[in-house]
Motif scaffolding. Structure first.
Motif, PDB file in Angstrom:
ATOM      1  N   PHE A   2      72.622 -18.810 112.450  1.00 21.05           N
ATOM      2  CA  PHE A   2      72.750 -17.605 113.254  1.00 21.05           C
ATOM      3  C   PHE A   2      71.483 -16.787 113.051  1.00 21.05           C
ATOM      4  CE2 PHE A   2      75.640 -13.692 114.174  1.00 21.05           C
ATOM      5  CZ  PHE A   2      75.128 -13.654 115.463  1.00 21.05           C
ATOM      6  N   SER A   3      70.898 -16.293 114.124  1.00 19.41           N
ATOM      7  CA  SER A   3      69.688 -15.474 114.039  1.00 19.41           C
ATOM      8  C   SER A   3      69.758 -14.382 115.079  1.00 19.41           C
ATOM      9  CB  SER A   3      68.435 -16.328 114.251  1.00 19.41           C
ATOM     10  OG  SER A   3      68.421 -16.858 115.553  1.00 19.41           O
ATOM     11  N   LYS A   4      68.982 -13.333 114.836  1.00 21.47           N
ATOM     12  CA  LYS A   4      68.954 -12.220 115.767  1.00 21.47           C
ATOM     13  C   LYS A   4      67.610 -11.524 115.660  1.00 21.47           C
ATOM     14  CE  LYS A   4      71.837  -8.393 117.405  1.00 21.47           C
ATOM     15  NZ  LYS A   4      73.048  -7.587 117.148  1.00 21.47           N
ATOM     16  N   SER A   5      67.135 -11.003 116.781  1.00 18.08           N
ATOM     17  CA  SER A   5      65.846 -10.325 116.811  1.00 18.08           C
ATOM     18  C   SER A   5      65.923  -9.161 117.772  1.00 18.08           C
ATOM     19  CB  SER A   5      64.736 -11.299 117.234  1.00 18.08           C
ATOM     20  OG  SER A   5      63.503 -10.645 117.344  1.00 18.08           O
ATOM     21  N   LYS A   6      65.049  -8.173 117.566  1.00 17.70           N
ATOM     22  CA  LYS A   6      64.981  -7.016 118.440  1.00 17.70           C
ATOM     23  C   LYS A   6      63.526  -6.737 118.787  1.00 17.70           C
ATOM     24  CE  LYS A   6      67.477  -3.383 118.052  1.00 17.70           C
ATOM     25  NZ  LYS A   6      68.103  -2.136 117.585  1.00 17.70           N
ATOM     26  N   VAL A   7      63.331  -6.179 119.974  1.00 14.67           N
ATOM     27  CA  VAL A   7      61.994  -5.829 120.421  1.00 14.67           C
ATOM     28  C   VAL A   7      61.606  -4.481 119.819  1.00 14.67           C
ATOM     29  CG1 VAL A   7      60.520  -5.428 122.439  1.00 14.67           C
ATOM     30  CG2 VAL A   7      62.356  -7.116 122.557  1.00 14.67           C
ATOM     31  N   ALA A   8      60.367  -4.351 119.401  1.00 12.09           N
ATOM     32  CA  ALA A   8      59.884  -3.092 118.829  1.00 12.09           C
ATOM     33  C   ALA A   8      59.942  -1.995 119.886  1.00 12.09           C
ATOM     34  CB  ALA A   8      58.457  -3.257 118.315  1.00 12.09           C
ATOM     35  N   PRO A   9      60.270  -0.774 119.508  1.00 10.67           N
ATOM     36  CA  PRO A   9      60.360   0.323 120.484  1.00 10.67           C
ATOM     37  C   PRO A   9      58.994   0.697 121.041  1.00 10.67           C
ATOM     38  CG  PRO A   9      60.580   1.164 118.257  1.00 10.67           C
ATOM     39  CD  PRO A   9      60.572  -0.330 118.144  1.00 10.67           C
ATOM     40  N   LEU A  10      59.025   1.371 122.200  1.00 12.56           N
ATOM     41  CA  LEU A  10      57.773   1.821 122.808  1.00 12.56           C
ATOM     42  C   LEU A  10      57.106   2.904 121.980  1.00 12.56           C
ATOM     43  CD1 LEU A  10      58.845   1.958 126.576  1.00 12.56           C
ATOM     44  CD2 LEU A  10      57.516   0.182 125.420  1.00 12.56           C
ATOM     45  N   LYS A  11      57.907   3.714 121.302  1.00 12.36           N
ATOM     46  CA  LYS A  11      57.356   4.743 120.440  1.00 12.36           C
ATOM     47  C   LYS A  11      56.635   4.098 119.265  1.00 12.36           C
ATOM     48  CE  LYS A  11      58.708   8.789 117.714  1.00 12.36           C
ATOM     49  NZ  LYS A  11      59.850   9.617 117.252  1.00 12.36           N
ATOM     50  N   VAL A  12      55.484   4.638 118.935  1.00  9.13           N
ATOM     51  CA  VAL A  12      54.683   4.066 117.860  1.00  9.13           C
ATOM     52  C   VAL A  12      55.393   4.273 116.521  1.00  9.13           C
ATOM     53  CG1 VAL A  12      52.467   4.126 116.678  1.00  9.13           C
ATOM     54  CG2 VAL A  12      52.571   4.493 119.150  1.00  9.13           C
ATOM     55  N   VAL A  13      55.682   3.166 115.851  1.00  9.84           N
ATOM     56  CA  VAL A  13      56.342   3.180 114.548  1.00  9.84           C
ATOM     57  C   VAL A  13      55.506   2.344 113.597  1.00  9.84           C
ATOM     58  CG1 VAL A  13      58.470   2.729 113.265  1.00  9.84           C
ATOM     59  CG2 VAL A  13      58.590   3.385 115.671  1.00  9.84           C
ATOM     60  N   THR A  14      55.367   2.794 112.370  1.00 10.23           N
ATOM     61  CA  THR A  14      54.566   2.056 111.398  1.00 10.23           C
ATOM     62  C   THR A  14      55.201   0.705 111.083  1.00 10.23           C
ATOM     63  OG1 THR A  14      55.711   3.113 109.550  1.00 10.23           O
ATOM     64  CG2 THR A  14      53.726   4.206 110.390  1.00 10.23           C
ATOM     65  N   ILE A  15      54.379  -0.224 110.642  1.00  7.24           N
ATOM     66  CA  ILE A  15      54.859  -1.572 110.316  1.00  7.24           C
ATOM     67  C   ILE A  15      55.909  -1.547 109.204  1.00  7.24           C
ATOM     68  CG2 ILE A  15      54.183  -3.863 109.521  1.00  7.24           C
ATOM     69  CD1 ILE A  15      53.323  -3.239 112.364  1.00  7.24           C
ATOM     70  N   PRO A  16      55.705  -0.806 108.107  1.00  3.75           N
ATOM     71  CA  PRO A  16      56.764  -0.770 107.081  1.00  3.75           C
ATOM     72  C   PRO A  16      58.098  -0.248 107.606  1.00  3.75           C
ATOM     73  CG  PRO A  16      54.707   0.053 106.169  1.00  3.75           C
ATOM     74  CD  PRO A  16      54.495  -0.104 107.640  1.00  3.75           C
ATOM     75  N   ARG A  17      58.062   0.717 108.520  1.00  2.24           N
ATOM     76  CA  ARG A  17      59.321   1.208 109.093  1.00  2.24           C
ATOM     77  C   ARG A  17      59.986   0.130 109.949  1.00  2.24           C
ATOM     78  NH1 ARG A  17      59.378   7.542 110.920  1.00  2.24           N
ATOM     79  NH2 ARG A  17      59.094   8.472 108.850  1.00  2.24           N
ATOM     80  N   LEU A  18      59.186  -0.615 110.703  1.00  4.74           N
ATOM     81  CA  LEU A  18      59.749  -1.706 111.493  1.00  4.74           C
ATOM     82  C   LEU A  18      60.351  -2.772 110.590  1.00  4.74           C
ATOM     83  CD1 LEU A  18      57.042  -2.121 114.301  1.00  4.74           C
ATOM     84  CD2 LEU A  18      59.323  -1.128 114.524  1.00  4.74           C
ATOM     85  N   GLU A  19      59.684  -3.049 109.478  1.00  7.29           N
ATOM     86  CA  GLU A  19      60.225  -4.031 108.528  1.00  7.29           C
ATOM     87  C   GLU A  19      61.541  -3.528 107.936  1.00  7.29           C
ATOM     88  OE1 GLU A  19      59.185  -6.945 107.949  1.00  7.29           O
ATOM     89  OE2 GLU A  19      57.087  -7.041 108.590  1.00  7.29           O
ATOM     90  N   LEU A  20      61.645  -2.232 107.689  1.00  5.09           N
ATOM     91  CA  LEU A  20      62.888  -1.675 107.167  1.00  5.09           C
ATOM     92  C   LEU A  20      64.001  -1.783 108.204  1.00  5.09           C
ATOM     93  CD1 LEU A  20      64.222  -0.187 104.771  1.00  5.09           C
ATOM     94  CD2 LEU A  20      63.565   1.963 105.871  1.00  5.09           C
ATOM     95  N   CYS A  21      63.666  -1.548 109.477  1.00  2.41           N
ATOM     96  CA  CYS A  21      64.661  -1.723 110.540  1.00  2.41           C
ATOM     97  C   CYS A  21      65.126  -3.172 110.612  1.00  2.41           C
ATOM     98  CB  CYS A  21      64.070  -1.285 111.877  1.00  2.41           C
ATOM     99  SG  CYS A  21      63.747   0.496 112.004  1.00  2.41           S
ATOM    100  N   ALA A  22      64.213  -4.112 110.355  1.00  2.00           N
ATOM    101  CA  ALA A  22      64.599  -5.523 110.332  1.00  2.00           C
ATOM    102  C   ALA A  22      65.561  -5.801 109.182  1.00  2.00           C
ATOM    103  CB  ALA A  22      63.353  -6.395 110.218  1.00  2.00           C
ATOM    104  N   CYS A  23      65.368  -5.131 108.062  1.00  2.00           N
ATOM    105  CA  CYS A  23      66.291  -5.295 106.939  1.00  2.00           C
ATOM    106  C   CYS A  23      67.673  -4.755 107.285  1.00  2.00           C
ATOM    107  CB  CYS A  23      65.735  -4.583 105.710  1.00  2.00           C
ATOM    108  SG  CYS A  23      64.204  -5.287 105.056  1.00  2.00           S
ATOM    109  N   VAL A  24      67.722  -3.637 108.018  1.00  2.00           N
ATOM    110  CA  VAL A  24      69.009  -3.105 108.474  1.00  2.00           C
ATOM    111  C   VAL A  24      69.698  -4.105 109.394  1.00  2.00           C
ATOM    112  CG1 VAL A  24      70.116  -1.258 109.771  1.00  2.00           C
ATOM    113  CG2 VAL A  24      68.248  -0.724 108.226  1.00  2.00           C
TER     114      VAL A  24
END
Length: 329
Positions: A2-24
């Protein structure tokens, strides 16, 4: 699988924050799989290739800003999860985020079987301590300025327990009488005992705020021009108190009026002293309070803290209220 992915938002977000969202997202996925397969509460190994996100997860959530704290809180809702580090080159999730052709995906053993070391014992798994670098510290919650402790707020914390100078001095005087084991039989404090308690707090305040200036004066040196006391021509008297020198020494005044004791602008003792004289002058104005205080003390830049204290006084605020005048209909 089972896998899941999401597209990064249009609003500029730092890479560490995106990685944290991936952990969520990974935590939500793990909860869904465990609920569907009815897996008991056993340890679950979750992996991330972000050392910054791993540092946030492994730390106390209250120390981070709202964005990180809210997501770390949701991640901690899965207490049986054990977070580990996986190198970026051996992370199967990168095949989803970076994209891979279907023909290569069929032969990608990393995707279908995971890293080679995953089938070995846990002792052979890669390990890396969380990276508490400047990148992770950027999300640290800043301490409000009003709560920042100044040097003059250190020392004995008894002065923070009372909101009245008179109460503080009386408690200090009783403590002094008890510890000195004096032969007093009266249950009433004398004016000398209360005054000694006041001098105790003044000396502590001066030692904490003007330690450098006192050391230079006792050593026979001139204080630095960058010191806020330079223009006051201070000196240390025979009892170790820092006082002001000047032409008033020729005036027909009391010793304390000619050479007032110096107090810092920001101090708990200074605040209690201003409050005491503010009440003594029946909620007087800035000039009246300063005149009352300067008969014995000199607050460095005293007009600013006195004016600030008056603005915070609720009694004075009610007296400053102007009733509205309605226009005639």
């Amino acid at each position: 699988m089972f896998s899941k992915s999401k597209v990064a938002p249009l609003k500029v977000v730092t890479i560490p924050r995106l990685e944290l969202c991936a952990c969520v997202l990974l935590v939500r996925l793990a909860k869904r799989v465990r609920s569907a397969l009815d897996i008991p509460d056993i340890p679950i190994h979750l992996w991330t290739d972000s050392t910054v996100a791993l540092a946030w997860i492994c730390s106390q959530r209250s120390k981070w800003k709202d964005f990180v704290r809210n997501r770390v809180t949701e991640i901690h809702d899965l207490p049986e999860a054990q977070w580990r580090y996986v190198p970026s080159g051996e992370n199967p999730a990168d095949l989803v985020s970076r994209g891979v052709p279907v023909r290569q995906l069929r032969e990608a053993t990393l995707w279908w079987s995971g890293p080679a070391w995953l089938s070995s014992s846990s002792g052979d798994w890669p390990s890396l301590h969380p990276d508490f670098s400047s990148e992770s510290e950027r999300e640290k919650r800043s301490t409000p300025a009003s709560h920042t402790a100044t040097p003059s707020d250190e020392g004995w914390n008894l002065k923070h327990r009372y909101s009245s100078l008179n109460k503080l001095l009386r408690v200090t005087a009783w403590c002094s009488r008890i510890f000195s084991k004096s032969s007093y039989v009266s249950d009433v404090l004398t004016p000398d005992e209360v005054d000694k308690a006041l001098m105790f707090w003044v000396q502590e305040c001066q030692q904490l705020s003007f330690r450098k200036e006192i050391r230079e004066l006792l050593g026979g040196r001139v204080i630095s021009k960058s010191s806020p006391l330079f223009r006051l021509s201070p000196f240390v008297d025979g009892n170790g108190f820092l006082r002001i020198a000047g032409r008033l020494r020729f005036a027909n005044l009391e010793w304390d009026e000619k050479h007032p004791l110096i107090l810092p602008k920001r101090s708990r003792v200074t605040e209690l002293l201003i409050d005491s004289h503010h009440r003594r002058t029946l909620h007087g104005g800035t000039q009246l309070i300063l005149s009352s205080i300067r008969r014995r003390f000199w607050i460095v830049g005293g007009r600013v803290p006195v004016r600030t204290f008056i603005q915070r006084c609720m009694v004075c605020a009610k007296q400053r209220v102007v009733t509205s005048q309605q226009l005639m209909g």
